[in-house]
Design a protein around this motif. Sequence first.
Motif, PDB file in Angstrom:
ATOM      1  N   UNK A 104       5.207  26.458  36.844  1.00  0.00           N
ATOM      2  CA  UNK A 104       6.065  25.204  35.963  1.00  0.00           C
ATOM      3  C   UNK A 104       5.360  24.701  34.559  1.00  0.00           C
ATOM      4  N   UNK A 105       5.245  24.059  33.724  1.00  0.00           N
ATOM      5  CA  UNK A 105       4.502  23.483  33.290  1.00  0.00           C
ATOM      6  C   UNK A 105       3.522  22.289  33.565  1.00  0.00           C
ATOM      7  N   UNK A 106       2.720  22.173  33.176  1.00  0.00           N
ATOM      8  CA  UNK A 106       1.574  20.981  33.399  1.00  0.00           C
ATOM      9  C   UNK A 106       2.069  19.436  32.227  1.00  0.00           C
ATOM     10  N   UNK A 107       3.739  18.840  32.035  1.00  0.00           N
ATOM     11  CA  UNK A 107       3.484  18.444  31.408  1.00  0.00           C
ATOM     12  C   UNK A 107       2.926  17.057  30.350  1.00  0.00           C
ATOM     13  N   UNK A 108       2.000  16.923  31.768  1.00  0.00           N
ATOM     14  CA  UNK A 108       1.204  15.607  31.932  1.00  0.00           C
ATOM     15  C   UNK A 108      -0.415  16.345  30.503  1.00  0.00           C
ATOM     16  N   UNK A 113       1.659  19.125  22.785  1.00  0.00           N
ATOM     17  CA  UNK A 113       2.370  21.227  22.715  1.00  0.00           C
ATOM     18  C   UNK A 113       3.754  21.321  22.092  1.00  0.00           C
ATOM     19  N   UNK A 114       3.630  20.626  24.192  1.00  0.00           N
ATOM     20  CA  UNK A 114       5.241  21.024  24.443  1.00  0.00           C
ATOM     21  C   UNK A 114       6.079  19.853  23.205  1.00  0.00           C
ATOM     22  N   UNK A 115       5.659  18.482  22.479  1.00  0.00           N
ATOM     23  CA  UNK A 115       6.695  17.984  21.421  1.00  0.00           C
ATOM     24  C   UNK A 115       6.735  18.272  20.575  1.00  0.00           C
ATOM     25  N   UNK A 116       5.571  19.080  20.097  1.00  0.00           N
ATOM     26  CA  UNK A 116       5.892  20.120  18.352  1.00  0.00           C
ATOM     27  C   UNK A 116       6.803  21.528  19.090  1.00  0.00           C
ATOM     28  N   UNK A 130      12.352  22.516  30.070  1.00  0.00           N
ATOM     29  CA  UNK A 130      11.022  23.241  30.427  1.00  0.00           C
ATOM     30  C   UNK A 130      11.002  23.176  31.843  1.00  0.00           C
ATOM     31  N   UNK A 131      10.773  24.847  31.949  1.00  0.00           N
ATOM     32  CA  UNK A 131      10.600  25.121  33.276  1.00  0.00           C
ATOM     33  C   UNK A 131       9.626  23.816  34.091  1.00  0.00           C
ATOM     34  N   UNK A 132      10.257  23.523  35.374  1.00  0.00           N
ATOM     35  CA  UNK A 132       9.338  22.626  35.980  1.00  0.00           C
ATOM     36  C   UNK A 132       8.608  23.083  37.469  1.00  0.00           C
ATOM     37  N   UNK A 133       7.826  22.724  37.945  1.00  0.00           N
ATOM     38  CA  UNK A 133       7.598  23.190  39.073  1.00  0.00           C
ATOM     39  C   UNK A 133       8.311  21.320  39.994  1.00  0.00           C
ATOM     40  N   UNK A 134       8.840  21.698  41.191  1.00  0.00           N
ATOM     41  CA  UNK A 134       9.478  20.350  41.602  1.00  0.00           C
ATOM     42  C   UNK A 134       7.924  19.444  41.711  1.00  0.00           C
ATOM     43  N   UNK A 135       7.639  18.748  40.953  1.00  0.00           N
ATOM     44  CA  UNK A 135       6.644  17.490  41.344  1.00  0.00           C
ATOM     45  C   UNK A 135       7.027  16.245  40.610  1.00  0.00           C
ATOM     46  N   UNK A 136       7.630  15.017  40.934  1.00  0.00           N
ATOM     47  CA  UNK A 136       8.132  14.363  40.251  1.00  0.00           C
ATOM     48  C   UNK A 136       7.650  13.884  39.391  1.00  0.00           C
ATOM     49  N   UNK A 137       6.479  13.514  39.696  1.00  0.00           N
ATOM     50  CA  UNK A 137       5.022  13.481  38.449  1.00  0.00           C
ATOM     51  C   UNK A 137       5.687  14.294  36.863  1.00  0.00           C
ATOM     52  N   UNK A 138       6.178  14.860  37.042  1.00  0.00           N
ATOM     53  CA  UNK A 138       5.705  15.965  35.896  1.00  0.00           C
ATOM     54  C   UNK A 138       7.155  15.783  34.957  1.00  0.00           C
ATOM     55  N   UNK A 140       9.255  11.856  34.118  1.00  0.00           N
ATOM     56  CA  UNK A 140       8.827  11.512  32.740  1.00  0.00           C
ATOM     57  C   UNK A 140       8.283  11.774  31.816  1.00  0.00           C
ATOM     58  N   UNK A 141       6.387  12.794  32.028  1.00  0.00           N
ATOM     59  CA  UNK A 141       6.441  13.191  31.039  1.00  0.00           C
ATOM     60  C   UNK A 141       7.495  14.583  30.210  1.00  0.00           C
ATOM     61  N   UNK A 142       8.404  14.951  30.584  1.00  0.00           N
ATOM     62  CA  UNK A 142       8.865  15.890  30.257  1.00  0.00           C
ATOM     63  C   UNK A 142       9.426  15.682  29.026  1.00  0.00           C
TER      64      UNK A 142
END
Length: 237
Positions: A104-108, A113-116, A130-138, A140-142
Motif C-alpha cells: 500500500x501507499x506510505x501516505x505520510x 503527491x497524493x493530494x495533487x 487509496x490502497x493501504x497496508x493495514x497500518x492504522x498510522x497511515x 489519518x494521513x490518507x
Amino acid sequence: MTHLSVNINKIATLRNARGGNVPDLIKVAKDIESFGAMGITVHPRPDERHIRYQDVLDLKPVVKTEFNIEGNPVPKFIDLVLKVKPEQVTLVPDAEDAITSNAGWDTIKHKGFLKEVIAEFNRNGIRTSIFLDPDVRQVEPAFETGTKRIELYTEAYAHQYALGNKDAVKVYADCAREATALGLGVNAGHDLSLDNIRYFKEQVPGLLEVSIGHALITEALYMGLEVTIQKYLKLLK
C-alpha cells in the motif's frame, strides 16, 4: 450488504494468451453484472499484459454498475481516468514490473503527491480510494489527502487466515474503525476468497466494498461464474 466488485484482469490475461477475442471481455463484464455483482474492476498496467487501455475505453459505455479503475497514477493513467470518468479510481503504488499489487501507499511520505492527484480527480467528480497496508498510522494521513475511501490490502490477512491465525484480522478492524471515525469509506481487496471472506466481513466494521479477481476466477473454473458470484453475494450479506 458489502458490495462485490469483480476484477476482470484474469479474463483479459486468458484472452491475450491466444490473441483474438476469446473470451470476450465485454460480454464477460455484462454477464458478471447480470449475475448480481455490483461493480467491475480493471487494473491496466503500462505493459498492458492483461487489461489494455483500449479495454477500459470500450468498457465505459457497457458497465452499468460501479466502474472501478485501479492503478499507479502516472501521467498516462491519470489521462485515461479523466477521459473515462469512472465512478471510482483506486490508487495503487505498483512498480511497472510488479506481477501483482504488493504494497500500500506510505501516505505520510507521499501525502503531497497524493493530494495533487486526488484534487484533480475530485474536480472531475471521480471518487478516489487509496490502497493501504493495514497500518492504522497511515489512515489519518490518507484522510488528509482528500480521498473519500481507503482500500485495505488483505494479502497478509488471507495468508494468516489459511494458517489458522484469525487474529490477523484485528489490525484491519482497527484501521476500519479509524477510517470510519474520520468519515472515510472502507474497501478491501487482494487474495480474499470464498474461504476467508465471511470472517473478514464479520470482523471488519463498515466494510463497503470488496474487489476480488484472481480467487473468484479460479473458483469459477470449478463452479462456474454465476454460481461463484452468487456464493460471494450470500457471504457478503
